[in-house]
Write an enzyme that holds these catalytic residues in place. Structure first.
Site, short mmCIF file in Angstrom:
data_model
loop_
_atom_site.label_atom_id
_atom_site.label_comp_id
_atom_site.label_asym_id
_atom_site.label_seq_id
_atom_site.Cartn_x
_atom_site.Cartn_y
_atom_site.Cartn_z
N GLY A 86 0.96 -1.11 0.00
CA GLY A 86 -0.09 -0.07 -0.08
C GLY A 86 0.91 1.34 0.22
N GLU B 82 5.61 -3.38 0.88
CA GLU B 82 5.69 -3.07 -0.55
C GLU B 82 5.02 -1.90 -0.75
OE1 GLU B 82 6.92 -4.47 -3.15
OE2 GLU B 82 7.43 -6.63 -2.13
N CYS C 281 1.74 0.85 -8.73
CA CYS C 281 2.98 1.23 -7.92
C CYS C 281 4.00 1.49 -8.94
CB CYS C 281 3.16 0.51 -6.88
SG CYS C 281 3.47 -1.12 -7.39
P1 NAP Z 1 -3.50 2.64 1.00
O1 NAP Z 1 -4.38 3.70 1.45
O2 NAP Z 1 -2.06 2.68 1.94
O3 NAP Z 1 -4.10 1.30 1.55
C1 NAP Z 1 -3.53 -0.09 1.51
C2 NAP Z 1 -4.43 -0.91 2.54
O4 NAP Z 1 -4.11 -0.60 4.09
C3 NAP Z 1 -5.69 -1.13 2.32
O5 NAP Z 1 -6.49 -2.28 2.60
C4 NAP Z 1 -6.27 -0.01 3.48
O6 NAP Z 1 -7.55 -0.06 3.92
C5 NAP Z 1 -5.32 -0.28 4.52
N1 NAP Z 1 -5.17 0.59 5.73
C6 NAP Z 1 -5.33 2.03 5.42
N2 NAP Z 1 -5.16 2.52 6.77
C7 NAP Z 1 -4.87 1.51 7.59
C8 NAP Z 1 -4.60 1.32 8.97
N3 NAP Z 1 -4.48 2.46 9.78
N4 NAP Z 1 -4.15 0.37 9.34
C9 NAP Z 1 -4.44 -0.59 8.80
N5 NAP Z 1 -4.74 -0.96 7.44
C10 NAP Z 1 -4.68 0.43 6.76
O7 NAP Z 1 -3.05 2.23 -0.28
P2 NAP Z 1 -4.09 2.11 -1.50
O8 NAP Z 1 -4.51 3.47 -1.98
O9 NAP Z 1 -5.12 0.81 -1.27
O10 NAP Z 1 -3.15 1.71 -2.82
C11 NAP Z 1 -2.42 2.64 -3.26
C12 NAP Z 1 -0.86 2.62 -2.96
O11 NAP Z 1 -0.24 1.33 -2.87
C13 NAP Z 1 0.17 3.26 -3.78
O12 NAP Z 1 0.97 4.29 -3.01
C14 NAP Z 1 0.87 2.43 -4.67
O13 NAP Z 1 2.23 2.78 -4.98
C15 NAP Z 1 0.81 1.16 -3.54
N6 NAP Z 1 1.17 -0.29 -4.05
C16 NAP Z 1 2.29 -0.50 -3.98
C17 NAP Z 1 2.85 -2.02 -4.44
C18 NAP Z 1 3.96 -2.42 -4.43
O14 NAP Z 1 4.15 -3.61 -4.73
N7 NAP Z 1 5.03 -1.92 -3.70
C19 NAP Z 1 1.63 -2.47 -5.23
C20 NAP Z 1 0.36 -1.96 -5.40
C21 NAP Z 1 0.32 -0.68 -4.58
P3 NAP Z 1 -8.82 0.62 3.13
O15 NAP Z 1 -8.98 -0.01 1.89
O16 NAP Z 1 -9.93 0.46 3.91
O17 NAP Z 1 -8.27 2.06 2.98
#
Ligand code: NAP
Length: 485
Positions: free
Chosen positions: A232, A254, A288
């Site tokens: 995330g 990641e 990402c």
């Molecule tokens: P995100 O907002 O960080 O959320 C990721 C996950 O974390 C979701 O399931 C989210 O739940 C959960 N989450 C949020 N706040 C939390 C907390 N306080 N405690 C526990 N869990 C929590 O990211 P996203 O918008 O879903 O995804 C986009 C991001 O992911 C981008 O920055 C992208 O670059 C990154 N990404 C990285 C990779 C890699 O392999 N490096 C791959 C894909 C994506 P909710 O759904 O309820 O918000």
């Protein structure tokens, strides 16, 4: 078999049972194409999370005692069932995430490839026999599963992110509790159905939906959970790192990226333009490893722009379920607003629109595929992850200068460059501070390669022969008193 009925009975999966939330409450999941509700998932809270963790804990001893081949057979069943159900799985991915069906299928195939890969790797989880310092000693290093793993995943790849983590965890002998993103939880629940059918013993895999803060808090603070595997944003990753500190868990992070995409003057410009469009506009720019900053050498700048714009014209936004559509909507209103703000900021600072540049005539969450020329280092997208369909094109003339600019970010996930000069390939590869490099290629994600970043893009590697390392602990045994007869 997964059928359309699945969407009307989206239950969580705890200890081998498909269940609703204790409260009976559920959360709607909407289609970003038109805002229609495609399913409702249980709103689980702390009690259910604790039950899932306890179930994973109870299942651990028997699961890790199974032979690697026995675990591999269950993973291979999961793999086969995933492929047999690929049409329905891809349909669910499209319905809840908006990406075109062909992309959803590609993601599902990619996710399935990790199931097969780790089924194969399970049998190669070797240890070592180490030469001992004393003649009567023998030193042995074995690999043991970390234990119960908490898995938290993002919405942009609802199938493959879970497959990539859970397959490695299960292959290593760990058990897992998965909390998928709330925007795209249906795919995870469908995958749980298939894992159950594949013969995963009760408690080995648990999937629950609900508030990320509530479930995440329990996963990160519960002593039974020995590892958190998170994909995330960097911001949320930092919160989870803090939350796990008091129980000292293993972590895989990641996180976000800000990928440079460099086109040198000796590059194959046709290939670079095609690669740029693939790795910029896939999933509407919401990956990402999307190219975030494109640096193009002054001598080929105009040619590159022209060729890239030709490719962009072939993008057809629309309902991902319809034939011929190769670009979906953004995930939600926040994403659309953020995308608009990147364009406004660039225009205010002298950016030039080559194509796109505004919300799409289709309305809703659609934004035109956009190329912005004359991008400069003071524009927002120079330092921030765009996560939308905007390609900013910066100009450069000097190799050292472009490397410095490419590295001037807190992120370090993917970087791409195009050149035909063999010496430059080595120089640039060694100088770029990123975990993943695409050299003359925009397609880098595959189960055979170690996926992961450096700096604030995180740590740990997923896939490849290194992928099991993150789910194993080394145990070293020193045996003495081995006398000669
Ligand atoms: P995100 O907002 O960080 O959320 C990721 C996950 O974390 C979701 O399931 C989210 O739940 C959960 N989450 C949020 N706040 C939390 C907390 N306080 N405690 C526990 N869990 C929590 O990211 P996203 O918008 O879903 O995804 C986009 C991001 O992911 C981008 O920055 C992208 O670059 C990154 N990404 C990285 C990779 C890699 O392999 N490096 C791959 C894909 C994506 P909710 O759904 O309820 O918000």
């Amino acid at each position: 078999m997964l059928t359309e009925n699945f969407l009307s009975e989206c239950a969580c999966y705890i200890d081998g049972e498909f269940i609703a939330a204790d409260s009976g409450q559920s959360i709607p999941v909407t289609n970003p194409f038109d805002g229609s509700v495609v399913g409702n998932v249980p709103d689980m809270r702390t009690d259910e999370t604790v039950r899932a963790i306890n179930a994973a804990h109870a299942a651990l001893p028997a699961w890790k005692r199974k032979t690697a081949l026995q675990r591999a057979e269950i993973l291979m069943n999961w793999y086969r069932l995933t492929l047999e159900n690929i049409d329905m799985l891809a349909r669910i991915v499209t319905l809840e995430g908006g990406k075109p069906l062909a992309e959803a299928k590609a993601e599902t195939n990619n996710g399935a490839s990790y199931m097969r890969w780790f089924a194969e790797e399970a049998r190669r989880n070797y240890g070592d026999v180490v030469p001992a310092p004393f003649a009567d000693q023998r030193l042995v290093v074995t690999r043991e599963p970390v234990g119960v793993v908490g898995v938290i995943t993002p919405w942009n790849f609802p199938m493959s992110m879970i497959a990539r983590k859970v397959s490695a965890a299960l292959a290593a002998g760990c058990t897992a509790v998965v909390r998928p993103a709330i925007l795209t939880p249906l795919t995870a629940l469908a995958m749980a159905r298939l894992a159950h059918e594949a013969g995963a013993p009760n408690g080995v895999l648990n999937v629950l939906t609900g508030s990320s803060r509530v479930i995440g808090k329990e996963l990160t603070s519960n002593k039974i959970v020995r590892k958190i595997s998170f994909t995330g944003s960097t911001g949320v990753g930092k919160i989870l790192l803090n939350q796990t500190a008091s129980t000292v868990k293993r972590m895989s992070m990641e996180l976000g990226g800000n990928a440079p995409f460099i086109v040198f003057d000796d590059a194959d410009i046709d290939a670079a333009a095609a690669g740029a469009v693939f790795c910029k506009f896939r999933n509407s720019g919401q990956t990402c490893i999307c190219a975030n900053r494109m640096y193009v050498h002054d001598a080929v700048y105009d040619t590159f722009l022209e060729k890239m714009a030709e490719h962009v014209k072939t993008l057809k936004p629309g309902n991902g379920l319809d034939d011929g559509i190769n670009m979906g909507p953004l995930i939600n209103a926040d994403a659309l607003e953020k995308t608009k703000s990147f364009t406004e900021d660039a225009l205010a600072k002298g950016g030039r629109i080559v194509c796109g540049g505004k919300p799409h005539a289709l309305g809703g969450l659609f934004y035109e595929p956009t190329i912005i020329a004359d991008a400069t280092d003071d524009m927002l997208f120079a330092s921030e992850e765009i996560f939308g369909p905007i390609a900013p094109i910066f100009r450069f003339t000097d190799e050292n200068d472009v490397i410095e600019r490419a590295n001037s970010t807190d992120y370090g996930l993917a970087a791409y460059f195009y050149t035909r000069d063999a010496a430059r390939i080595w120089r640039v590869s060694e100088a770029l501070e990123f975990g993943l490099l695409g050299i003359n290629d925009g397609r880098i994600s595959t189960c055979e390669g170690p996926f992961g970043g450096v700096k604030e893009s995180g740590f740990g590697r997923e896939g490849s022969r290194y992928g099991l390392d993150d789910y194993t602990v080394l145990k070293y045994a020193c045996q003495g008193g081995i006398t000669t007869a």
